[in-house]
Design a protein around this motif. Structure first.
Motif, short mmCIF file in Angstrom:
data_model
loop_
_atom_site.label_atom_id
_atom_site.label_comp_id
_atom_site.label_asym_id
_atom_site.label_seq_id
_atom_site.Cartn_x
_atom_site.Cartn_y
_atom_site.Cartn_z
N ASN A 31 42.06 -9.08 -29.54
CA ASN A 31 43.50 -8.91 -29.75
C ASN A 31 44.33 -9.99 -29.07
N ALA A 42 41.18 -19.62 -29.70
CA ALA A 42 41.22 -18.51 -28.75
C ALA A 42 40.38 -18.82 -27.51
N SER A 57 36.17 -13.50 -31.04
CA SER A 57 37.61 -13.36 -30.88
C SER A 57 38.19 -12.51 -32.00
N SER A 58 39.33 -11.90 -31.71
CA SER A 58 40.12 -11.21 -32.73
C SER A 58 41.58 -11.33 -32.34
N GLY A 59 42.46 -11.07 -33.27
CA GLY A 59 43.89 -11.19 -33.00
C GLY A 59 44.54 -12.21 -33.90
N GLY A 69 39.94 -19.93 -35.13
CA GLY A 69 39.94 -18.60 -34.54
C GLY A 69 39.30 -18.55 -33.17
N SER A 84 34.44 -14.57 -35.37
CA SER A 84 35.87 -14.37 -35.20
C SER A 84 36.43 -13.51 -36.31
N ALA A 86 39.86 -13.23 -36.12
CA ALA A 86 41.26 -13.61 -35.92
C ALA A 86 41.91 -14.11 -37.21
#
Length: 267
Positions: A31, A42, A57-59, A69, A84, A86
């Motif tokens: 996030n 990220a 990663s995410s967001g 990402g 990812s 993201a």
């Protein structure tokens, strides 16, 4: 989790700005909300030499040029088991995992949507579900996010002039310009045992189911695109196959009428 960075004028933006000969391993960034300038990711904005392994990663990640990402740009290092989710956006050279790959990406994937806007440069060049640009190796990896750009837009990578093997892309590819493909927008080098199934659309020239433009029409002879799902009857390289035949294993492991009576050698 919830890493927040808002530095739109900064070169090298991420949890780490610039690394050299570093080992980045077992890092999860959930996030995130990151806005940077050139070379934004990220995890790291610009990575040179070293190793990146088992990271995710995410967001939301945004920037100017070379935005990914996870990684903005990477040179002379091996990235493995990276993933990812993201959502990634920027001016150009935008990728779901990395904005630019100049080395190795293996056993990795990206599932976030990717948008190259061209707001600064006037041309949203090089957008891909996994990488914006690839001058290295993409192996045993895939992308499923939707990709939007202008020129050099692909479901896996917008631009490639080296080696791609055992990859696939399933997200839609929507562009306004030329060199647009379900897997690769501009293709040089080789594509081995890979496929694309996402819908591909652009009013520009050089638009194809697997690749938009290819230096060599035979350089993706063991790779395929789904004619019905991509909406494309032609491609710069690769072999066409219909949706029903995509579901038949023999079409990938032996010579059949569906693959032009040429064994593609998939295991």
């Amino acid at each position: 989790s919830h890493l927040h960075i808002d530095r739109p004028d900064r070169y090298g933006t991420g949890l780490l700005g610039v690394t050299q000969e570093a080992t980045l391993r077992n890092v999860g960034l959930a996030n995130v909300s990151i806005t940077g300038g050139q070379r934004t990711g990220a995890l790291v904005g610009a990575a040179m030499y070293g190793t990146i392994q088992n990271v995710y990663s995410s967001g939301v990640v945004g920037g100017e040029y070379y935005v990914g990402g996870l990684i903005g740009t990477q040179h002379e290092l091996n990235t493995r088991y990276a993933r990812s989710w993201a959502t990634v956006s920027g001016d150009r050279h935008i990728g779901g995992l990395a904005g630019f790959n100049g080395s190795w990406i293996e056993y990795s994937y990206a599932k976030g949507n990717v948008t190259a806007t061209g707001a600064l440069s006037g041309s949203a060049n090089s957008a891909g579900g996994l990488t914006g640009d690839n001058t290295g190796v993409l192996s045993n990896s895939y992308a499923t996010g939707h990709v939007v750009g202008a020129n050099y837009v692909g479901g896996l990578t917008g631009y490639s002039n080296n080696w791609i093997e055992n990859t696939y892309a399933t997200g839609s590819v929507t562009a306004t310009g030329e060199r647009v493909g379900g897997l690769v927008g501009h293709h040089g080098g080789s594509i081995h045992q890979s496929y694309a199934t996402g819908a591909v659309s652009s009013p520009g020239a050089l638009v194809g189911g697997l690749t938009g433009y290819s230096d060599d029409a035979w350089a993706a002879d063991t790779s395929f695109w789904d004619v019905q799902r991509t909406g494309q009857a032609s491609s710069g390289a690769g072999r066409p196959m219909n949706t029903a035949d995509f579901k038949v294993r023999d079409n990938f492991t032996s010579a059949t009428e569906a693959n032009g009576n040429q064994d593609p050698g998939w295991n």
